[in-house]
Design a protein around this motif. Structure first.
Motif, PDB file in Angstrom:
ATOM      1  N   ARG A   8       0.866  -1.177   0.000  1.00 31.23           N
ATOM      2  CA  ARG A   8       0.000   0.000   0.000  1.00 31.23           C
ATOM      3  C   ARG A   8       0.902   1.225   0.000  1.00 31.23           C
ATOM      4  O   ARG A   8       1.727   1.397   0.905  1.00 31.23           O
ATOM      5  CB  ARG A   8      -0.901   0.004   1.229  1.00 31.23           C
ATOM      6  CG  ARG A   8      -1.842   1.197   1.275  1.00 31.23           C
ATOM      7  CD  ARG A   8      -2.719   1.158   2.515  1.00 31.23           C
ATOM      8  NE  ARG A   8      -3.671   2.258   2.514  1.00 31.23           N
ATOM      9  CZ  ARG A   8      -4.555   2.485   3.474  1.00 31.23           C
ATOM     10  NH1 ARG A   8      -4.613   1.677   4.526  1.00 31.23           N
ATOM     11  NH2 ARG A   8      -5.379   3.513   3.387  1.00 31.23           N
ATOM     12  N   SER A  15      -8.400   4.975   2.067  1.00 33.79           N
ATOM     13  CA  SER A  15      -8.763   3.710   2.692  1.00 33.79           C
ATOM     14  C   SER A  15      -9.797   2.945   1.882  1.00 33.79           C
ATOM     15  O   SER A  15      -9.789   1.711   1.850  1.00 33.79           O
ATOM     16  CB  SER A  15      -9.297   3.958   4.108  1.00 33.79           C
ATOM     17  OG  SER A  15      -8.285   4.479   4.938  1.00 33.79           O
ATOM     18  N   TRP A  18      -8.090   0.930  -0.882  1.00 32.81           N
ATOM     19  CA  TRP A  18      -7.287  -0.152  -0.300  1.00 32.81           C
ATOM     20  C   TRP A  18      -8.179  -1.287   0.200  1.00 32.81           C
ATOM     21  O   TRP A  18      -7.923  -2.461  -0.080  1.00 32.81           O
ATOM     22  CB  TRP A  18      -6.442   0.400   0.837  1.00 32.81           C
ATOM     23  CG  TRP A  18      -5.643  -0.633   1.573  1.00 32.81           C
ATOM     24  CD1 TRP A  18      -5.784  -1.006   2.877  1.00 32.81           C
ATOM     25  CD2 TRP A  18      -4.560  -1.425   1.064  1.00 32.81           C
ATOM     26  NE1 TRP A  18      -4.874  -1.980   3.210  1.00 32.81           N
ATOM     27  CE2 TRP A  18      -4.104  -2.263   2.125  1.00 32.81           C
ATOM     28  CE3 TRP A  18      -3.938  -1.519  -0.178  1.00 32.81           C
ATOM     29  CZ2 TRP A  18      -3.062  -3.171   1.963  1.00 32.81           C
ATOM     30  CZ3 TRP A  18      -2.893  -2.433  -0.338  1.00 32.81           C
ATOM     31  CH2 TRP A  18      -2.473  -3.237   0.733  1.00 32.81           C
ATOM     32  N   GLU A  54       2.888  -1.665   4.055  1.00 28.18           N
ATOM     33  CA  GLU A  54       2.724  -0.272   3.658  1.00 28.18           C
ATOM     34  C   GLU A  54       4.093   0.320   3.364  1.00 28.18           C
ATOM     35  O   GLU A  54       5.023   0.161   4.142  1.00 28.18           O
ATOM     36  CB  GLU A  54       2.021   0.528   4.755  1.00 28.18           C
ATOM     37  CG  GLU A  54       0.590   0.076   4.996  1.00 28.18           C
ATOM     38  CD  GLU A  54      -0.219   1.101   5.779  1.00 28.18           C
ATOM     39  OE1 GLU A  54       0.190   2.282   5.798  1.00 28.18           O
ATOM     40  OE2 GLU A  54      -1.236   0.715   6.355  1.00 28.18           O
ATOM     41  N   THR A  87      -0.228  -0.374  -4.925  1.00 26.30           N
ATOM     42  CA  THR A  87      -1.270   0.579  -5.290  1.00 26.30           C
ATOM     43  C   THR A  87      -0.622   1.784  -5.954  1.00 26.30           C
ATOM     44  O   THR A  87       0.551   2.072  -5.767  1.00 26.30           O
ATOM     45  CB  THR A  87      -2.075   1.024  -4.067  1.00 26.30           C
ATOM     46  OG1 THR A  87      -1.191   1.629  -3.111  1.00 26.30           O
ATOM     47  CG2 THR A  87      -2.785  -0.156  -3.425  1.00 26.30           C
TER      48      THR A  87
END
Length: 318
Positions: A8, A15, A18, A54, A87
């Motif tokens: 991420r 959010s 995700w 992340e 992402t």
């Protein structure tokens, strides 16, 4: 250990996108956050891992490059994933496909891929999918390195690998089985029964697969040498995704098998022609279809020999 690293990169700023990505991917076996303890025992029976982490520094306007991805794993003893998926601003913009930016771990090829296609590839990752990833790179390349002055939004019109999976009315999604399923070792091609409500119909399916087209002409053939019929109630109600996750390659790499697993589900037992579900495990992974039972045997033989490919048989999908 084969695996995928899912990153991420928005730093928590989106959010909704995700959580949508994770929802589409499903509750995949071997999935764990970076640094999670106690994963070794689970991985003993799951020959792949999916690490979720992340890393905001790899996203935004300054996209990561294949060289930066490779450098991040260039240290002694580092686990090198087969695929790194992250992402991107496009993930948030494109709510239909939720495309992810992917890098093949073998040579750094970059391409766009959807969450569901990522998940389906992950379920068969231990088989070795380098050619599959090469196909994705040809199908949906990420082209920001080609020197063209191209705005990020211009890429939104390019379909990512797996776009068709995201737009299906019945998109594939892995959910954990209610109980642990047996491992399916693929010494020959497999036909796995998942509906146990009609033994006579199952017997008819087996006969049609064994005898092929000759069944209608009372001609004796036998494709049983090439197909193992799995009649195990442990697979009652199992989904195609759950079945494919349990398939392991046999000990002999030279065995003549197709890169598919066949499933006899409720539709197979109830519908005319007993259409079996064909679940690809490498080429077109995730894009299942059906063929009548009487052609299933000759199909897997021709696929194994390389005489035909999945597209030749998909045309017969009822």
């Amino acid at each position: 250990m084969p695996g995928i690293l899912l990153l991420r990169t928005d730093g928590g700023s989106d959010s909704d996108a995700w959580h949508d990505v994770l929802e589409r991917m499903g509750e995949l076996p071997g999935m764990r956050p970076a640094g999670a303890e106690g994963a070794a025992e689970a991985e003993a029976s799951i020959p792949r891992r999916l690490i979720v982490a992340e890393e905001p520094g790899w996203g935004g306007s300054a996209r990561a490059t294949p060289e930066e991805i490779a450098a991040a794993f260039d240290r002694p003893g580092a686990w090198i994933p087969d695929l790194v998926v992250l992402t991107d601003p496009r993930t948030a913009r494109d709510t239909e496909a939720r495309p992810l930016l992917a890098f093949s771990g073998s040579d750094g090829q970059a391409f766009w891929i959807t969450p569901r296609q990522t998940a389906m590839a992950y379920l068969a990752l231990h088989r070795g999918l380098s050619f599959t990833f090469d196909g994705f790179a040809e199908e949906a390349p990420a082209e920001w390195e080609d020197g063209e002055e191209r705005e990020p939004e211009d890429e939104d019109g390019d379909e990512p690998a797996g776009f068709a999976l995201e737009t299906r009315t019945d998109p594939p999604r892995y959910t954990p089985p209610a109980r642990e399923l047996p491992v399916l070792v693929q010494e020959t091609d497999l036909l796995v029964r998942t509906d146990f409500g009609d033994d006579a119909a199952w017997a008819s399916v087996v006969d049609r697969v064994r005898r092929g087209r000759g069944a209608a002409l009372d001609v004796i053939e036998d494709f049983g040498e090439y197909v193992t019929f799995v009649d195990d109630p442990a697979f009652a109600g199992a989904t195609p995704e759950q079945v494919m996750a349990q398939v392991r390659p046999g000990a002999d790499p030279e065995s003549m098998i197709s890169d598919t697993v066949l499933i006899a589900d409720t539709a197979t037992l109830r519908e005319p022609g007993h259409p079996v579900r064909v679940v690809p495990l490498e080429d077109e992974v995730g894009h299942s279809f059906r063929v009548d039972a009487e052609v299933a045997g000759i199909m897997v033989v021709n696929l194994a020999l390389g005489n035909m490919d999945l597209g030749d048989w998909r045309e017969d999908d009822a």
